[in-house]
Design a protein around this motif. Structure first.
Motif, short mmCIF file in Angstrom:
data_model
loop_
_atom_site.label_atom_id
_atom_site.label_comp_id
_atom_site.label_asym_id
_atom_site.label_seq_id
_atom_site.Cartn_x
_atom_site.Cartn_y
_atom_site.Cartn_z
N GLN A 45 0.82 -1.21 0.00
CA GLN A 45 0.00 0.00 0.00
C GLN A 45 0.86 1.26 0.00
OE1 GLN A 45 -3.02 -0.03 3.02
NE2 GLN A 45 -3.78 -2.03 2.41
N ILE A 46 1.93 1.26 0.78
CA ILE A 46 2.82 2.42 0.83
C ILE A 46 3.49 2.60 -0.53
CG2 ILE A 46 5.00 3.25 1.81
CD1 ILE A 46 4.08 2.00 4.48
N GLN A 47 3.93 1.52 -1.14
CA GLN A 47 4.57 1.58 -2.45
C GLN A 47 3.60 2.13 -3.50
OE1 GLN A 47 5.65 -2.31 -3.88
NE2 GLN A 47 7.42 -1.53 -4.99
N GLN A 48 2.36 1.65 -3.48
CA GLN A 48 1.36 2.12 -4.44
C GLN A 48 1.03 3.60 -4.19
OE1 GLN A 48 -1.79 -0.74 -3.88
NE2 GLN A 48 -1.08 -2.00 -5.58
N LYS A 49 0.96 4.00 -2.94
CA LYS A 49 0.67 5.40 -2.62
C LYS A 49 1.79 6.31 -3.13
CE LYS A 49 -0.21 8.53 1.18
NZ LYS A 49 0.28 8.86 2.50
N GLU A 53 1.35 9.21 -5.87
CA GLU A 53 1.69 10.60 -5.58
C GLU A 53 2.72 11.13 -6.59
OE1 GLU A 53 2.84 10.50 -1.49
OE2 GLU A 53 0.77 10.66 -0.78
N GLU A 54 3.67 10.28 -6.96
CA GLU A 54 4.67 10.68 -7.96
C GLU A 54 3.99 10.97 -9.31
OE1 GLU A 54 8.50 8.75 -10.25
OE2 GLU A 54 7.97 8.00 -8.26
N MET A 55 3.06 10.10 -9.70
CA MET A 55 2.34 10.30 -10.95
C MET A 55 1.50 11.57 -10.89
SD MET A 55 1.93 9.19 -13.97
CE MET A 55 2.63 7.57 -13.88
N GLN A 56 0.86 11.82 -9.75
CA GLN A 56 0.06 13.03 -9.58
C GLN A 56 0.94 14.28 -9.69
OE1 GLN A 56 -3.02 11.86 -10.20
NE2 GLN A 56 -3.81 13.24 -8.65
N ALA A 57 2.14 14.22 -9.09
CA ALA A 57 3.05 15.37 -9.15
C ALA A 57 3.51 15.63 -10.58
CB ALA A 57 4.25 15.12 -8.24
N LYS A 58 3.82 14.57 -11.31
CA LYS A 58 4.23 14.72 -12.71
C LYS A 58 3.10 15.32 -13.54
CE LYS A 58 7.65 11.02 -12.99
NZ LYS A 58 7.94 9.70 -13.55
N LEU A 59 1.90 14.83 -13.31
CA LEU A 59 0.75 15.34 -14.05
C LEU A 59 0.49 16.81 -13.71
CD1 LEU A 59 -1.55 14.66 -15.99
CD2 LEU A 59 -2.91 13.96 -14.03
#
Length: 92
Positions: A45-49, A53-59
Motif C-alpha cells: 500500500q505504501i509503495q502504491q501510494k 503521488e509521484e504520478m500526480q506530481a508529474k501530471l
C-alpha cells in the motif's frame, strides 16, 4: 433423504448451472488471489501510494507547464552544447 455432502452439492450446482446457461467465466489471466501478511499488505500500500503521488506530481507539473506555456528543454551539462564556447589552451 440423506443430506448431500457440501463438495457433492457444489458439483451438482455447477452441473445444473452448466445445463441452464451458456455463460462462462473468462479465463484467469493472472494468478489467483493469495493471502498476505499485514506487513506485506502495508508495504504494498505504501509503495502504491508513493507511485500514485509521484504520478500526480508529474501530471500537475505537466499541466502547470502547459498553462504557463513553458517549454522543457533537455539539459546536458556534460554534453557537446556546453563545451562549444570553451577553448582549452595550454599555458606552457
Amino acid at each position: 433423504g440423506s443430506p448431500v455432502p457440501p463438495e457433492e452439492r457444489r458439483l451438482i450446482d455447477k452441473k445444473h448451472l452448466d445445463d441452464i446457461t451458456a455463460a462462462r467465466l473468462p479465463p484467469l489471466h493472472h494468478s489467483p488471489a493469495k493471502l498476505l501478511s499485514i506487513e506485506e499488505s502495508i508495504a504494498i500500500q505504501i509503495q502504491q501510494k508513493e507511485a500514485y503521488e509521484e504520478m500526480q506530481a508529474k501530471l500537475a507539473a505537466q499541466k502547470l507547464a502547459e498553462r504557463l506555456n513553458i517549454k522543457m528543454l533537455r539539459f546536458e551539462p556534460e554534453g557537446e552544447a556546453s563545451m562549444q564556447y570553451r577553448e582549452v589552451r595550454d599555458e606552457d
